[in-house]
Write a protein that holds these residues in place. Structure first.
Motif, PDB file in Angstrom:
ATOM      1  N   VAL A 131      -2.300   8.209  32.461  1.00 14.88           N
ATOM      2  CA  VAL A 131      -1.885   6.859  33.229  1.00 14.88           C
ATOM      3  C   VAL A 131      -1.688   7.277  34.804  1.00 14.88           C
ATOM      4  CG1 VAL A 131      -0.280   5.059  33.434  1.00 14.88           C
ATOM      5  CG2 VAL A 131      -0.974   5.854  31.249  1.00 14.88           C
ATOM      6  N   GLY A 132      -2.465   6.660  35.654  1.00 16.49           N
ATOM      7  CA  GLY A 132      -2.295   6.810  37.158  1.00 16.49           C
ATOM      8  C   GLY A 132      -1.019   5.767  37.680  1.00 16.49           C
ATOM      9  N   LEU A 133      -0.300   6.232  38.298  1.00 15.85           N
ATOM     10  CA  LEU A 133       0.558   5.375  39.079  1.00 15.85           C
ATOM     11  C   LEU A 133       0.537   5.569  40.269  1.00 15.85           C
ATOM     12  CD1 LEU A 133       3.947   5.759  36.880  1.00 15.85           C
ATOM     13  CD2 LEU A 133       2.246   4.237  36.909  1.00 15.85           C
ATOM     14  N   GLN A 134       1.012   4.727  41.241  1.00 16.94           N
ATOM     15  CA  GLN A 134       1.029   4.891  42.582  1.00 16.94           C
ATOM     16  C   GLN A 134       2.296   5.394  43.045  1.00 16.94           C
ATOM     17  OE1 GLN A 134      -0.345   1.543  44.832  1.00 16.94           O
ATOM     18  NE2 GLN A 134      -0.427   2.351  46.768  1.00 16.94           N
ATOM     19  N   LEU A 135       2.464   6.831  43.199  1.00 13.84           N
ATOM     20  CA  LEU A 135       3.741   7.215  42.953  1.00 13.84           C
ATOM     21  C   LEU A 135       4.276   7.288  44.587  1.00 13.84           C
ATOM     22  CD1 LEU A 135       3.211  10.265  40.626  1.00 13.84           C
ATOM     23  CD2 LEU A 135       4.351   8.337  40.311  1.00 13.84           C
ATOM     24  N   ASP A 136       3.651   6.925  45.541  1.00 14.02           N
ATOM     25  CA  ASP A 136       4.401   7.076  46.826  1.00 14.02           C
ATOM     26  C   ASP A 136       4.758   5.595  47.239  1.00 14.02           C
ATOM     27  OD1 ASP A 136       1.692   5.470  47.067  1.00 14.02           O
ATOM     28  OD2 ASP A 136       0.879   6.817  48.940  1.00 14.02           O
ATOM     29  N   LEU A 137       4.764   4.722  46.315  1.00 15.95           N
ATOM     30  CA  LEU A 137       5.481   3.252  46.611  1.00 15.95           C
ATOM     31  C   LEU A 137       6.975   3.509  46.662  1.00 15.95           C
ATOM     32  CD1 LEU A 137       3.800   1.191  44.096  1.00 15.95           C
ATOM     33  CD2 LEU A 137       3.235   1.224  46.358  1.00 15.95           C
ATOM     34  N   TRP A 138       7.581   2.656  47.702  1.00 16.81           N
ATOM     35  CA  TRP A 138       8.952   2.885  47.991  1.00 16.81           C
ATOM     36  C   TRP A 138       9.835   2.277  46.907  1.00 16.81           C
ATOM     37  CZ3 TRP A 138      11.750  -1.631  48.102  1.00 16.81           C
ATOM     38  CH2 TRP A 138      11.001  -2.913  48.223  1.00 16.81           C
ATOM     39  N   ASN A 139       9.057   1.253  46.343  1.00 18.31           N
ATOM     40  CA  ASN A 139       9.963   0.601  45.141  1.00 18.31           C
ATOM     41  C   ASN A 139       9.734   1.269  43.764  1.00 18.31           C
ATOM     42  OD1 ASN A 139       7.325  -0.377  45.112  1.00 18.31           O
ATOM     43  ND2 ASN A 139       8.083  -2.600  44.618  1.00 18.31           N
ATOM     44  N   LEU A 140       9.054   2.359  43.560  1.00 20.44           N
ATOM     45  CA  LEU A 140       8.875   3.193  42.313  1.00 20.44           C
ATOM     46  C   LEU A 140       9.461   4.395  42.647  1.00 20.44           C
ATOM     47  CD1 LEU A 140       7.560   3.050  39.630  1.00 20.44           C
ATOM     48  CD2 LEU A 140       5.729   4.507  40.704  1.00 20.44           C
ATOM     49  N   ASP A 173      -0.785  10.839  39.816  1.00 23.37           N
ATOM     50  CA  ASP A 173      -0.398  10.339  41.005  1.00 23.37           C
ATOM     51  C   ASP A 173      -1.741   9.722  41.408  1.00 23.37           C
ATOM     52  OD1 ASP A 173       0.407   9.524  43.372  1.00 23.37           O
ATOM     53  OD2 ASP A 173       0.603  11.354  44.449  1.00 23.37           O
ATOM     54  N   ALA A 174      -1.721   8.520  41.248  1.00 21.97           N
ATOM     55  CA  ALA A 174      -3.030   7.621  41.876  1.00 21.97           C
ATOM     56  C   ALA A 174      -2.691   7.143  43.220  1.00 21.97           C
ATOM     57  CB  ALA A 174      -3.087   6.759  40.529  1.00 21.97           C
ATOM     58  N   SER A 175      -1.683   7.585  44.038  1.00 21.01           N
ATOM     59  CA  SER A 175      -1.260   7.115  45.066  1.00 21.01           C
ATOM     60  C   SER A 175      -2.542   6.985  45.905  1.00 21.01           C
ATOM     61  CB  SER A 175      -0.590   7.889  45.967  1.00 21.01           C
ATOM     62  OG  SER A 175       0.880   8.106  45.268  1.00 21.01           O
ATOM     63  N   ARG A 176      -3.776   7.772  46.182  1.00 18.75           N
ATOM     64  CA  ARG A 176      -4.681   7.641  47.109  1.00 18.75           C
ATOM     65  C   ARG A 176      -5.755   6.509  46.511  1.00 18.75           C
ATOM     66  NH1 ARG A 176      -5.616  13.656  49.835  1.00 18.75           N
ATOM     67  NH2 ARG A 176      -3.561  13.630  51.017  1.00 18.75           N
ATOM     68  N   LEU A 177      -5.701   6.642  45.198  1.00 21.74           N
ATOM     69  CA  LEU A 177      -6.971   5.921  44.315  1.00 21.74           C
ATOM     70  C   LEU A 177      -6.648   4.437  44.514  1.00 21.74           C
ATOM     71  CD1 LEU A 177      -9.522   5.758  42.648  1.00 21.74           C
ATOM     72  CD2 LEU A 177      -7.817   6.125  40.745  1.00 21.74           C
ATOM     73  N   VAL A 178      -5.311   3.894  44.285  1.00 17.83           N
ATOM     74  CA  VAL A 178      -4.938   2.597  44.098  1.00 17.83           C
ATOM     75  C   VAL A 178      -5.373   1.714  45.344  1.00 17.83           C
ATOM     76  CG1 VAL A 178      -3.147   0.982  43.961  1.00 17.83           C
ATOM     77  CG2 VAL A 178      -3.003   2.974  42.737  1.00 17.83           C
ATOM     78  N   PRO A 179      -4.851   2.256  46.621  1.00 16.83           N
ATOM     79  CA  PRO A 179      -5.423   1.319  47.734  1.00 16.83           C
ATOM     80  C   PRO A 179      -7.110   1.303  47.829  1.00 16.83           C
ATOM     81  CG  PRO A 179      -3.781   3.196  48.373  1.00 16.83           C
ATOM     82  CD  PRO A 179      -4.205   3.265  47.000  1.00 16.83           C
ATOM     83  N   LYS A 180      -7.624   2.382  47.464  1.00 23.57           N
ATOM     84  CA  LYS A 180      -9.230   2.291  47.593  1.00 23.57           C
ATOM     85  C   LYS A 180      -9.839   1.119  46.662  1.00 23.57           C
ATOM     86  CE  LYS A 180      -9.811   7.142  48.883  1.00 23.57           C
ATOM     87  NZ  LYS A 180     -10.404   8.448  48.968  1.00 23.57           N
TER      88      LYS A 180
END
Length: 105
Positions: free
Chosen positions: A54-63, A82-89
């Protein structure tokens, strides 16, 4: 997830705004931050990915890191990545409905 309608897990006080501003109908709410992991794990179980990656956007300020840790405790067989780069794309690719709303705005 492929084969599943888009799903939102949001704070209860945001539910009305999300329903008003979104086309996503599958919505699950939580009241306080400590409930996030339980509600999210229930949703992931329901979708059949409790033992998947499961990918999570781990660089979010509220996570917070604790949120990811709590989720991992709820789903010991899930692999959080860590899907931090994938989610914005992915978010940058707009559906026909999104493009229509953007044009109208």
């Amino acid at each position: 997830m492929p084969g599943h309608a888009p799903t939102y897990v949001v704070r209860e006080f945001e539910e009305a705004a999300v329903r008003a501003e979104s086309c996503i109908e599958d919505l699950f709410t939580y009241t306080h931050q400590p409930e996030w992991a339980q509600v999210t794990s229930d949703v992931l179980r329901r979708c059949g990915v409790a033992d998947k990656r499961v990918g999570l956007q781990l660089d979010l300020w509220n996570l917070a890191p604790k949120d990811a840790t709590d989720l991992q405790e709820q789903l010991p067989d899930v692999r959080i990545v860590d899907a931090s780069r994938l989610v914005p794309k992915i978010a940058a690719v707009k559906s026909d409905l999104e493009l229509k709303v953007i044009r109208e705005a």
